[in-house]
Design a protein around this motif. Structure first.
Motif, short mmCIF file in Angstrom:
data_model
loop_
_atom_site.label_atom_id
_atom_site.label_comp_id
_atom_site.label_asym_id
_atom_site.label_seq_id
_atom_site.Cartn_x
_atom_site.Cartn_y
_atom_site.Cartn_z
N GLY A 145 37.24 31.06 39.18
CA GLY A 145 35.67 30.92 39.03
C GLY A 145 35.27 31.22 40.52
N ILE A 146 34.26 32.06 40.48
CA ILE A 146 33.35 32.23 41.65
C ILE A 146 32.06 32.15 41.40
CG2 ILE A 146 32.69 34.14 43.26
CD1 ILE A 146 35.41 35.54 42.94
N ALA A 147 31.44 31.04 42.28
CA ALA A 147 29.97 30.65 41.92
C ALA A 147 29.09 30.98 43.36
CB ALA A 147 29.96 29.32 41.53
N GLY A 148 27.78 30.61 43.16
CA GLY A 148 26.83 30.62 44.24
C GLY A 148 25.63 31.34 44.08
N ASP B 86 47.00 39.15 34.17
CA ASP B 86 47.69 38.08 34.80
C ASP B 86 46.86 36.98 35.49
OD1 ASP B 86 50.79 38.97 34.62
OD2 ASP B 86 49.72 41.06 35.65
N ILE B 87 45.61 37.77 35.88
CA ILE B 87 44.72 36.97 36.73
C ILE B 87 43.22 37.26 36.28
CG2 ILE B 87 43.64 36.41 38.82
CD1 ILE B 87 46.05 37.06 40.21
N LEU B 88 42.48 36.11 36.03
CA LEU B 88 41.08 36.68 35.33
C LEU B 88 39.98 36.17 36.15
CD1 LEU B 88 39.10 37.77 33.36
CD2 LEU B 88 39.12 35.49 32.09
N ILE B 89 39.15 36.90 36.94
CA ILE B 89 38.12 36.26 37.80
C ILE B 89 36.82 36.19 36.93
CG2 ILE B 89 36.81 36.92 39.70
CD1 ILE B 89 39.14 38.36 40.93
N VAL B 90 36.17 35.03 36.86
CA VAL B 90 34.96 34.88 36.34
C VAL B 90 34.01 34.65 37.19
CG1 VAL B 90 33.51 33.37 34.48
CG2 VAL B 90 36.19 33.95 34.27
N GLU B 91 32.85 35.50 37.41
CA GLU B 91 31.74 35.28 38.52
C GLU B 91 30.48 35.24 37.89
OE1 GLU B 91 28.48 37.05 40.03
OE2 GLU B 91 29.91 38.79 39.46
N SER C 15 38.57 27.70 42.19
CA SER C 15 37.06 28.06 42.17
C SER C 15 36.72 28.38 43.66
CB SER C 15 36.36 26.84 41.47
OG SER C 15 36.42 25.63 41.99
N ILE C 16 35.95 29.04 43.66
CA ILE C 16 35.22 29.51 45.05
C ILE C 16 33.63 29.54 44.97
CG2 ILE C 16 35.16 31.34 46.54
CD1 ILE C 16 37.85 32.13 45.59
#
Length: 317
Positions: free
Chosen positions: A93-96, A195-200, A226-227
């Motif tokens: 997860g990428i937040a900001g 293989d990898i899922l990025i949720v932004e 999470s980032i």
């Protein structure tokens, strides 16, 4: 003077300067063409090969460590239960804030992680697709609160993530258009066992309990890492104004753009308009809903005034 235990400041995060961070990746490097860097760049946000090498190569190395541990745990659990369950995606997860550069971070990570030794399949989705359509928001008088927790179809987003983590082979995500400022009807993004899922998205670490009934489940419950992309609010305002001015000269010029009415603003008028939008919508959302989620992240990328990462904070343990 001897410090007492009460006077010692403790933090759940380890602070790492850029100078130290860039040397932590074991010198892993992947070839990335200048054309790829240009495609990864977002609007007027700068992106250089140096930024990728010094920030994103070490970050991808760290994430690979977590992915490898995740896979070994899955294999050991399968052996314990004497079954062969499907390998489930590792979700990041990428937040900001708005204008912080989340989209660029997500795209660069997708690219760098996909260049790993086993060439993993890395998919990326944004939570913009889970915003309610404008028609729904207008009917409830909250179109001017787009991006606030109540503007998202949280139930649908949770269902999507639940399907992903349940091993469903094909899952669909709705698609959002920044040009028309709305969900695109009948258009879906297909996600097929990555293989990898990025949720932004600005909302991925938020806890919107008002939208839920019964047992409380949160978007971040489905994340394996999470980032949070962080920056000084003064810089965020400046970046937002710069982005608005750039869009005024480009995307806003298109007749079908939702913001076409801003295309003929003067530079002074566009600065005033962007500042007003920030102060009335984005800043309150940042202070009330986004910034409080920062300490829920596993890693915080701290940006300086020129949009480049100046330091990193990593949760201990």
């Amino acid at each position: 003077m001897v410090k007492t235990m009460d006077s010692i400041a403790y933090s759940p995060f380890r602070h790492i300067s850029r100078a130290m961070w860039k040397d932590l990746n074991g010198h892993l490097s992947y070839p990335i063409a200048n054309e790829d860097i240009h495609q990864l760049n977002a609007l007027n946000e700068p992106l250089t090969m140096r930024e990728i090498e010094e920030i994103y190569f070490p970050l991808s190395h760290l994430l690979r460590i977590h992915v490898d541990c995740y896979r070994r745990l899955h294999q050991n659990a399968n052996a314990f239960f004497n079954n062969q369950a499907k390998r489930l995606p590792f979700i990041i997860g990428i937040a900001g804030s708005v204008a912080a550069g989340k989209s660029t971070t997500a795209r660069v990570l997708q690219k760098v992680l996909s260049l790993g030794p086993d060439n993993p399949k890395v998919d990326l989705i944004t939570t913009d697709g889970f915003l309610y359509p404008n028609e729904y928001l207008e009917a409830r008088g909250i179109l001017n609160r787009k991006g606030f927790p109540e503007s998202y179809d949280t139930k649908r987003l949770l269902g999507f993530l639940s399907d992903i983590k349940s091993g469903k082979e094909v899952v669909f995500s709705p698609v959002y258009s920044h040009l028309v400022y709305d969900i695109i009807p009948n258009e879906l993004q297909q996600v097929t066992q990555p293989d990898i899922l990025i949720v932004e998205g600005i909302n991925v670490l938020q806890v919107n309990v008002q939208a839920l009934r019964g047992p409380k489940v949160f978007v971040s419950d489905f994340f394996d890492y999470s980032i949070y992309v962080d920056a000084d609010p003064k810089n965020l305002l400046q970046w937002y104004i710069q982005r608005f001015q750039w869009l005024r000269k480009t995307a806003f010029q298109q007749p079908d753009s939702y913001f076409h009415r801003y295309a003929d603003l003067s530079e002074a008028q566009s600065i005033e308009m962007a500042t007003t939008i920030w102060e009335e919508i984005n800043k309150p959302n940042l202070i009330k809903n986004i910034l409080p989620t920062r300490l829920r992240a596993d890693l915080i990328l701290e940006k300086g005034s020129h949009h480049f990462v100046k330091s990193v904070k990593i949760r201990k343990g």
